[in-house]
Design a protein around this motif. Structure first.
Motif, short mmCIF file in Angstrom:
data_model
loop_
_atom_site.label_atom_id
_atom_site.label_comp_id
_atom_site.label_asym_id
_atom_site.label_seq_id
_atom_site.Cartn_x
_atom_site.Cartn_y
_atom_site.Cartn_z
N GLU A 135 9.75 10.89 -10.67
CA GLU A 135 8.99 9.83 -10.04
C GLU A 135 8.23 9.11 -11.15
O GLU A 135 7.57 9.76 -11.97
CB GLU A 135 8.02 10.46 -9.04
N TYR A 136 8.36 7.79 -11.22
CA TYR A 136 7.65 7.04 -12.25
C TYR A 136 6.53 6.25 -11.61
O TYR A 136 6.74 5.53 -10.63
CB TYR A 136 8.61 6.08 -12.97
N ASN A 137 5.33 6.43 -12.14
CA ASN A 137 4.19 5.69 -11.62
C ASN A 137 3.72 4.70 -12.67
O ASN A 137 3.26 5.09 -13.74
CB ASN A 137 3.06 6.66 -11.25
N LEU A 138 3.87 3.44 -12.36
CA LEU A 138 3.54 2.38 -13.32
C LEU A 138 2.55 1.41 -12.68
O LEU A 138 2.51 1.28 -11.46
CB LEU A 138 4.80 1.62 -13.73
N SER A 139 1.79 0.77 -13.53
CA SER A 139 0.82 -0.20 -13.03
C SER A 139 1.54 -1.36 -12.35
O SER A 139 2.53 -1.86 -12.86
CB SER A 139 -0.02 -0.71 -14.20
N PRO A 140 1.05 -1.81 -11.19
CA PRO A 140 1.75 -2.90 -10.50
C PRO A 140 1.64 -4.23 -11.21
O PRO A 140 2.52 -5.07 -11.08
CB PRO A 140 1.07 -2.97 -9.13
N MET A 141 0.60 -4.46 -11.96
CA MET A 141 0.51 -5.75 -12.66
C MET A 141 -0.07 -5.60 -14.05
O MET A 141 -1.14 -5.01 -14.24
CB MET A 141 -0.35 -6.74 -11.87
N LEU A 142 0.65 -6.12 -15.05
CA LEU A 142 0.19 -6.09 -16.44
C LEU A 142 0.04 -7.51 -16.93
O LEU A 142 0.94 -8.32 -16.75
CB LEU A 142 1.22 -5.40 -17.33
N THR A 146 -8.46 -15.84 -13.51
CA THR A 146 -8.80 -16.75 -12.41
C THR A 146 -7.57 -17.04 -11.56
O THR A 146 -7.67 -17.19 -10.35
CB THR A 146 -9.37 -18.08 -12.96
N ASP A 147 -6.39 -17.10 -12.20
CA ASP A 147 -5.15 -17.40 -11.45
C ASP A 147 -4.86 -16.30 -10.43
O ASP A 147 -4.57 -16.57 -9.28
CB ASP A 147 -3.95 -17.52 -12.39
N ILE A 148 -4.93 -15.03 -10.91
CA ILE A 148 -4.53 -13.94 -10.00
C ILE A 148 -5.61 -13.64 -8.96
O ILE A 148 -5.34 -12.99 -7.97
CB ILE A 148 -4.14 -12.65 -10.76
N LEU A 149 -6.83 -14.12 -9.22
CA LEU A 149 -7.91 -13.84 -8.27
C LEU A 149 -8.13 -15.00 -7.29
O LEU A 149 -9.09 -14.99 -6.51
CB LEU A 149 -9.22 -13.56 -9.04
N GLU A 150 -7.22 -15.95 -7.34
CA GLU A 150 -7.32 -17.11 -6.44
C GLU A 150 -7.40 -16.63 -4.98
O GLU A 150 -6.66 -15.73 -4.58
CB GLU A 150 -6.08 -17.99 -6.62
N GLY A 151 -8.30 -17.21 -4.25
CA GLY A 151 -8.43 -16.82 -2.83
C GLY A 151 -9.44 -15.72 -2.61
O GLY A 151 -9.69 -15.32 -1.47
N GLN A 152 -10.03 -15.19 -3.71
CA GLN A 152 -11.00 -14.10 -3.57
C GLN A 152 -12.44 -14.58 -3.65
O GLN A 152 -13.36 -13.77 -3.78
CB GLN A 152 -10.75 -13.04 -4.66
N SER A 153 -12.62 -15.88 -3.59
CA SER A 153 -13.96 -16.44 -3.69
C SER A 153 -14.89 -15.79 -2.65
O SER A 153 -14.49 -15.60 -1.50
CB SER A 153 -13.88 -17.96 -3.46
#
Ligand SMILES: [Fe+2]
Length: 388
Positions: free
Chosen positions: A3-10, A21-28
């Motif tokens: 089983e490989y556990n890897l970070s979902p976003m790098l 700021t791009d990936i946090l869009e909508g989290q205001s």
């Protein structure tokens, strides 16, 4: 089955923190607990990250009480602030200590009985890890190390949910590291790569990550050490290599180098990567008889191939190349230089023998073997045969 556990976003690359700021869009409107330590705060990095989060409409509360080797008391204090400030996400900024502390805070927060205030694309209470050193790989690993405030013992915990939701690996944040920290953390990454490559749970998948990391570190750590303020290519390569090594050990495990260095770190306060760097040749020499083929395959990565050598001779050559690398980085050859005395070895042996990092070491071992390794590391003599 593996089983490989890897970070979902790098996120990787110089200046990539500005793209948060791009990936946090909508989290205001959300609030983040920013977990860091006082030294990093003095450098102004957390303030800059707060500013970037502010552009995405995210407010921050700063918890800067993390010390080297974070404790359960610090986790409790951080959690309290997380709850009091009504935060819904955590952003860790720093070396392995703030990131490990933040991983633990998130874990306790998620396991708690209260409901999250805000849901998020990465699930409940996402953790964004922003390393400021190139070494621990904590931002992509499913391990964390925490010291129990009551007993003083260091505990290594593993859970796939410890892997941060996002890892922001921005080499620009490492340019102000002094040469000693660059080498210590860089050699931690090298130890992760080499130990996971030789670990009993290694696979072709983890080997690919580890071998690439080894090649990069041997080439670029000396450059980052000598000219780390200006050599951005070396800094970028080291950031990427430590991340690869982090993924490798997170999935394949470590070995006796980490088990013996944890004991030296706890007892004598030697920085983690430095203790690994000192122990590495002696543990490698101990393991060599059972891993000579695999170690030999590193030879073309580390140096131009010499024909006519046996697996044993080639693996000894690899050991010597690593030995020379350590000397060029001014790592002491002996534990003596870190204050370790012969009388203290029996206590180190007990601690190292109980350390679970050794579970995936390629050779089985008894306490007497660990004793021999520490005695060799105290003598500080090159442990590999010279090939004639
Ligand atoms: Fe490590």
């Amino acid at each position: 089955m593996h089983e490989y556990n890897l970070s979902p976003m790098l996120m990787l690359g110089s200046g990539c923190r500005h793209k948060l700021t791009d990936i946090l869009e909508g989290q205001s409107g959300a609030k983040a607990l920013l977990v860091t330590d006082k030294d990093i705060r003095q450098l102004g990095i957390p303030d800059e990250i707060s500013e970037i989060l502010g552009k995405a409409g995210i407010e921050t509360a700063v918890f800067d009480e993390v010390a080297a080797d974070p404790t359960t008391d610090q986790v409790t204090a951080g959690l309290q602030m997380f709850l009091n400030e009504n935060c819904s996400m955590i952003v860790a900024v720093g070396g392995g200590s703030p990131i490990d502390c933040a991983k633990n805070i998130v874990y306790v927060a998620r396991e708690g009985a209260f409901e999250p205030a805000v849901s998020f694309r990465w699930g409940r209470f996402p953790l964004i890890a922003i390393p400021t050193t190139a070494g621990t790989g904590s931002e992509v690993s499913q391990y964390l190390v925490i010291t129990d405030s009551d007993s003083g013992n260091k505990v290594v915990l593993r859970d796939s949910s410890f892997i941060p939701s996002v890892a922001v690996c921005d080499a620009e944040l490492t340019t102000s590291l002094p040469p000693s920290v660059t080498v210590n953390t860089g050699m931690d990454a090298f130890s992760h790569a080499l130990e996971s490559y030789l670990a009993t749970c290694a696979t072709d998948f983890s080997d690919a990550l580890a071998m690439k990391a080894i090649g990069i570190i041997v080439e670029f750590l000396p450059r980052a050490y000598k000219n780390g303020k200006r050599d951005m290519e070396a800094r970028e390569k080291m950031m990427e290599a430590q991340m690869l090594a982090g993924m490798a050990f997170s999935n394949a495990g470590l070995g006796l180098c980490h088990a013996t260095s944890h004991a030296v770190g706890s007892k004598y306060g030697v920085p983690h990567g430095r203790a690994n760097a000192i122990m590495l040749p002696y543990v490698l020499a101990y393991n060599l008889p059972v891993v000579q083929r695999k170690v030999s395959r590193l030879f073309p990565i580390l140096a131009s191939r010499r024909g006519g050598l046996s697996w044993l001779q080639t693996s000894q050559e690899v050991g010597r190349i690593i030995w020379d690398l350590l000397r060029s980085l001014d790592i002491p050859a002996s534990l003596k230089e870190e204050g370790v005395k012969a009388a203290g070895i029996s206590e180190l042996v007990e601690t190292a023998y109980a350390d679970p990092a050794g579970n995936t070491n390629p050779c089985t071992y008894e306490k007497s073997d660990i004793n021999e390794i520490y005695r060799a590391a105290l003598a500080g003599e090159m442990p590999f045969d010279i090939v004639g």
